[in-house]
Design an enzyme around this catalytic site. Structure first.
Site, PDB file in Angstrom:
ATOM      1  N   GLY A  92       1.034  -1.229   0.057  1.00  0.00           N
ATOM      2  CA  GLY A  92      -0.331   0.245   0.140  1.00  0.00           C
ATOM      3  C   GLY A  92       0.450   1.397   0.117  1.00  0.00           C
ATOM      4  O   GLY A  92       2.224   1.340  -0.506  1.00  0.00           O
ATOM      5  N   GLY A  93       0.659   2.246   0.905  1.00  0.00           N
ATOM      6  CA  GLY A  93       0.893   3.571   0.973  1.00  0.00           C
ATOM      7  C   GLY A  93       1.953   3.150   1.649  1.00  0.00           C
ATOM      8  O   GLY A  93       2.933   3.914   0.848  1.00  0.00           O
ATOM      9  N   GLY A 110      24.376  12.522 -29.036  1.00  0.00           N
ATOM     10  CA  GLY A 110      24.446  13.057 -28.310  1.00  0.00           C
ATOM     11  C   GLY A 110      24.681  12.265 -26.645  1.00  0.00           C
ATOM     12  O   GLY A 110      25.268  12.462 -25.457  1.00  0.00           O
ATOM     13  N   ALA A 111      24.783  10.877 -26.735  1.00  0.00           N
ATOM     14  CA  ALA A 111      25.694  10.114 -25.054  1.00  0.00           C
ATOM     15  C   ALA A 111      26.628  11.141 -25.491  1.00  0.00           C
ATOM     16  O   ALA A 111      27.112  10.938 -23.822  1.00  0.00           O
ATOM     17  CB  ALA A 111      25.453   8.617 -25.838  1.00  0.00           C
TER      18      ALA A 111
HETATM   19  C1  HXC Z   1      -3.377  -4.492  12.453  1.00  0.00           C
HETATM   20  C2  HXC Z   1      -2.613  -5.789  12.154  1.00  0.00           C
HETATM   21  C3  HXC Z   1      -2.249  -5.751  10.154  1.00  0.00           C
HETATM   22  C4  HXC Z   1      -2.646  -4.187   9.756  1.00  0.00           C
HETATM   23  C5  HXC Z   1      -1.549  -7.591   9.923  1.00  0.00           C
HETATM   24  N1  HXC Z   1      -1.742  -7.532  11.020  1.00  0.00           N
HETATM   25  N2  HXC Z   1      -1.463  -6.729   9.434  1.00  0.00           N
HETATM   26  N3  HXC Z   1      -2.963  -5.076  12.869  1.00  0.00           N
HETATM   27  N4  HXC Z   1      -3.207  -3.389  11.005  1.00  0.00           N
HETATM   28  N5  HXC Z   1      -2.336  -4.048   9.248  1.00  0.00           N
HETATM   29  C6  HXC Z   1      -1.720  -8.616  12.194  1.00  0.00           C
HETATM   30  C7  HXC Z   1      -2.791  -9.509  12.672  1.00  0.00           C
HETATM   31  O1  HXC Z   1      -4.144  -9.397  12.381  1.00  0.00           O
HETATM   32  C8  HXC Z   1      -2.443 -10.839  13.025  1.00  0.00           C
HETATM   33  O2  HXC Z   1      -2.537 -10.555  14.434  1.00  0.00           O
HETATM   34  C9  HXC Z   1      -1.007 -10.508  12.754  1.00  0.00           C
HETATM   35  O3  HXC Z   1      -1.211  -9.029  12.758  1.00  0.00           O
HETATM   36  C10 HXC Z   1      -0.237 -10.682  12.073  1.00  0.00           C
HETATM   37  O4  HXC Z   1      -0.980 -11.279  11.064  1.00  0.00           O
HETATM   38  P1  HXC Z   1      -0.902 -12.759  10.132  1.00  0.00           P
HETATM   39  O5  HXC Z   1      -2.552 -12.119   8.725  1.00  0.00           O
HETATM   40  O6  HXC Z   1      -1.361 -13.549  10.788  1.00  0.00           O
HETATM   41  O7  HXC Z   1       0.012 -12.540   9.232  1.00  0.00           O
HETATM   42  P2  HXC Z   1       0.687 -13.353   7.854  1.00  0.00           P
HETATM   43  O8  HXC Z   1      -0.444 -14.372   7.894  1.00  0.00           O
HETATM   44  O9  HXC Z   1       1.909 -13.277   7.945  1.00  0.00           O
HETATM   45  O10 HXC Z   1       0.164 -12.269   6.136  1.00  0.00           O
HETATM   46  C11 HXC Z   1       0.830 -10.775   6.880  1.00  0.00           C
HETATM   47  C12 HXC Z   1      -0.489  -9.727   5.660  1.00  0.00           C
HETATM   48  C13 HXC Z   1      -1.668 -10.152   6.752  1.00  0.00           C
HETATM   49  C14 HXC Z   1      -0.455 -10.369   4.540  1.00  0.00           C
HETATM   50  C15 HXC Z   1       0.848  -8.644   5.941  1.00  0.00           C
HETATM   51  O11 HXC Z   1      -1.131  -9.493   7.758  1.00  0.00           O
HETATM   52  C16 HXC Z   1      -2.279  -8.712   6.308  1.00  0.00           C
HETATM   53  O12 HXC Z   1      -2.600  -8.801   4.597  1.00  0.00           O
HETATM   54  N6  HXC Z   1      -2.268  -7.172   6.529  1.00  0.00           N
HETATM   55  C17 HXC Z   1      -3.233  -6.316   6.524  1.00  0.00           C
HETATM   56  C18 HXC Z   1      -2.639  -5.845   5.349  1.00  0.00           C
HETATM   57  C19 HXC Z   1      -2.962  -4.212   4.470  1.00  0.00           C
HETATM   58  O13 HXC Z   1      -4.479  -4.362   4.563  1.00  0.00           O
HETATM   59  N7  HXC Z   1      -2.636  -3.622   5.123  1.00  0.00           N
HETATM   60  C20 HXC Z   1      -3.328  -2.209   5.219  1.00  0.00           C
HETATM   61  C21 HXC Z   1      -3.138  -1.813   4.086  1.00  0.00           C
HETATM   62  S1  HXC Z   1      -3.103  -0.452   3.271  1.00  0.00           S
HETATM   63  P3  HXC Z   1      -2.507 -11.730  15.979  1.00  0.00           P
HETATM   64  O14 HXC Z   1      -2.826 -10.849  17.110  1.00  0.00           O
HETATM   65  O15 HXC Z   1      -3.021 -12.894  14.855  1.00  0.00           O
HETATM   66  O16 HXC Z   1      -1.293 -12.605  15.708  1.00  0.00           O
HETATM   67  C22 HXC Z   1      -1.975   0.874   4.086  1.00  0.00           C
HETATM   68  C23 HXC Z   1      -1.893   1.902   3.777  1.00  0.00           C
HETATM   69  C24 HXC Z   1      -0.616   2.623   4.305  1.00  0.00           C
HETATM   70  O17 HXC Z   1      -1.208   0.359   4.545  1.00  0.00           O
HETATM   71  C25 HXC Z   1      -0.830   3.977   2.981  1.00  0.00           C
HETATM   72  C26 HXC Z   1      -0.149   5.165   4.292  1.00  0.00           C
HETATM   73  C27 HXC Z   1      -0.488   6.491   2.859  1.00  0.00           C
END
Ligand code: HXC
Length: 517
Positions: free
Chosen positions: A171-172, A407-408
């Protein structure tokens, strides 16, 4: 509670913070071939040098169950320490706490060390391993990211910023590393993308794995997003240390200098690298190897697997850091194209920000022709490299080993755009174009009306070759300062960089230029 009991509480809290998100989650990191946030810092910094900042910080969110889930440190370990005795600030995202997700407080910790790093002129190293914005916090997390992006931009050109991607970065969130100077990725365990495979499938119907979409090999070969693809986390951390060996602490300093006694710097091996046939390739890295210092001071290539028709990287020469940009005749004849221009431009700008003198090795047949290049903007992108060289005020030395066409020739750090010292080997060919193409154009009518057109062409090619396919026309004009034997190159460069050591040059006063982006 007496004082001894109060100290006990501190000790308990310290022990709790060391446990991160708990031993089960640390085990699960290990099973994935990943280290924990603290283990990474231990590997990175000199033993016992880490001083932590914000160890007891906790999030402020009360939504979606987070009022019952607190971790000391809140998912990122921050602080400072030394690498080979030199100070660095570091943040290490902790996947064991809520997936290393970025909360408001977690971002505040990162911003705090970024501010300190900028004020104190110390590099910033970010070890990234995060599920992105902390979903429970919503816009507070987005605000945290923006606070980091803003500081990344302000710190750009002030202190070196290095990003290691050691897990998810999506993401961002990708835009913080993207603004920093160097990105390193670990093969198989890290990935970077703006939108993941599921979104890609929904929107474009493409089926692609995370690794294929945004893994280390993709970003080190296809997109050029990452500068280093590392086999594992240990190699990644070793590369960070090696990189620091060549770069200074900040824009006011120079990179570490190692004592070097000048001895016999003649390198006869260089005499045998250019093939007799001017169309035969050779590896510019061989030239570099005989020019720069040995061992750990030797060539450290950046962006090795991306746009391989140009080679960029750092080395030491007589103990001092230089940045090297070299056309690579072994790939696409060393032609300049969109990717190689952008790769080299970014490198030149880094060197110029951080007082690293530039050595440019030229063997370039020109810019790559074709609709693909034109339609994708070889004009704008080629101009990036031209602009970067024109603006660079660090010492700049050029060696033309063979071709410098069209040019290079101008773009590749020619005298006309501000190079300080320009050398050419006797094998140099400096001209508007190759002799055959030139003869075909300027003697078109004469050749067509000749009794034997082929013989006439050969005669005209010979004439053009004698006049222009050599370094002497340019040397007569002073565009080349000296034509040197290849074996003299190292000694000439040592002398040139020595005399340029105290170079002072300024650009005209302005807010900032408007480089072709
Ligand atoms: C809160 C999160 C989290 C998040 C993971 N966790 N991502 N908690 N916010 N963004 C937590 C899970 O609930 C889990 O908690 C622990 O972290 C481990 O995650 P798992 O899913 O069990 O791990 P894994 O299978 O290795 O997968 C990792 C992952 C997946 C691919 C990163 O967790 C995932 O898809 N997370 C969401 C990603 C996402 O959509 N993020 C927002 C993106 S938008 P527990 O308690 O079970 O250990 C963004 C915008 C930024 O980031 C913009 C900036 C401008």
């Amino acid at each position: 509670m007496n004082n001894i009991e109060k100290v006990k509480i501190l000790e308990q809290k310290n022990a709790e913070a060391l446990l991160l998100g708990g031993s089960d989650r640390i085990d699960s990191q290990h099973k994935k071939g990943k280290l924990s946030a603290r283990e990474r810092i231990e590997l990175l910094l000199d033993e016992g040098s880490f001083e932590e900042i914000g160890k007891f910080v906790m999030h402020r969110c009360k939504d979606f169950g987070l009022d019952k889930e607190y971790y000391l440190g809140d998912g990122v370990v921050t602080g400072y320490g030394t690498i080979n005795g030199r100070m660095v600030y570091v943040f290490s995202q902790d996947f064991t706490v809520l997936g290393g997700s970025l909360s408001e407080t977690n971002a505040e910790k990162i911003c705090k060390i970024m501010d300190l790093a900028m004020k104190n002129g110390v590099p910033i190293i970010g070890l990234n391993d995060s599920g992105g914005a902390r979903i429970q916090e919503g816009v507070m997390s987005l605000g945290g990211y923006a606070d980091i992006f803003y500081r990344n931009t302000l710190a750009s050109g002030v202190v070196p910023q290095i990003s290691a991607i050691m897990g998810p970065c999506a993401g961002g969130a990708v835009y913080s590393p993207a603004i920093t100077d160097f990105i390193l990725m670990v093969e198989q365990t890290s990935y970077m993308f703006v939108t993941g495979p599921n979104v890609v499938k929904t929107v474009t119907h493409e089926e692609v794995s995370s690794e294929e979409l945004g893994g280390a090999s993709t970003h080190s070969t296809k997109s050029g997003v990452t500068h280093f693809s590392c086999a594992n986390e240990v190699e990644c951390i070793q590369n960070i240390k090696r990189l620091l060996h060549f770069i200074p602490q900040n824009c006011e300093e120079i990179a570490p200098v190692y004592p070097y006694e000048i001895a016999n710097e003649n390198r006869p091996e260089l005499n045998n690298i250019i093939p007799e046939n001017p169309n035969q390739p050779y590896d510019m890295r061989e030239v570099i190897a005989h020019i720069v210092d040995d061992g750990e001071h030797g060539f450290f290539e950046v962006h090795k697997n991306y746009a391989e028709n140009i080679v960029v990287g750092f080395a030491k020469i007589a103990g001092r850091s230089i940045g090297i940009v070299g056309n690579q005749p072994a790939v696409l004849a060393g032609v300049l194209d969109i990717k190689s221009s952008v790769k080299a431009a970014r490198f030149v700008r880094f060197c110029d920000c951080f007082n690293i003198p530039l050595l440019v090795l030229v063997d370039v047949p020109g810019f790559l022709p074709g609709t693909d290049q034109e339609w994708n903007g070889v004009i704008t992108n080629g101009a990036k490299l031209l602009y970067a060289f024109c603006e660079a005020t660090v010492p700049r030395v050029t060696v033309i080993t063979r071709k410098a066409y069209g040019g290079a020739y101008d773009v590749m750090n020619s005298k006309h755009i501000g190079a300080d010292m320009n050398y050419a080997w006797p094998t140099a060919e400096i001209a508007v174009m190759g002799a055959k193409g030139a003869a075909e154009i300027i003697f078109k009518r004469e050749i067509a009306s000749a009794e034997n057109p082929e013989e006439k062409l050969a005669e005209k090619v010979q004439e053009y070759t004698e006049k222009f396919t050599n370094p002497y026309r340019a040397a007569h004009r002073g565009y080349i300062d000296e034509v040197i034997k290849p074996e003299q190159t190292r000694q000439k460069l040592i002398a040139a960089f020595k005399i340029l050591e105290n170079k002072v040059d300024h650009l005209p006063k302005k807010k900032h230029g408007n480089e072709p982006l």
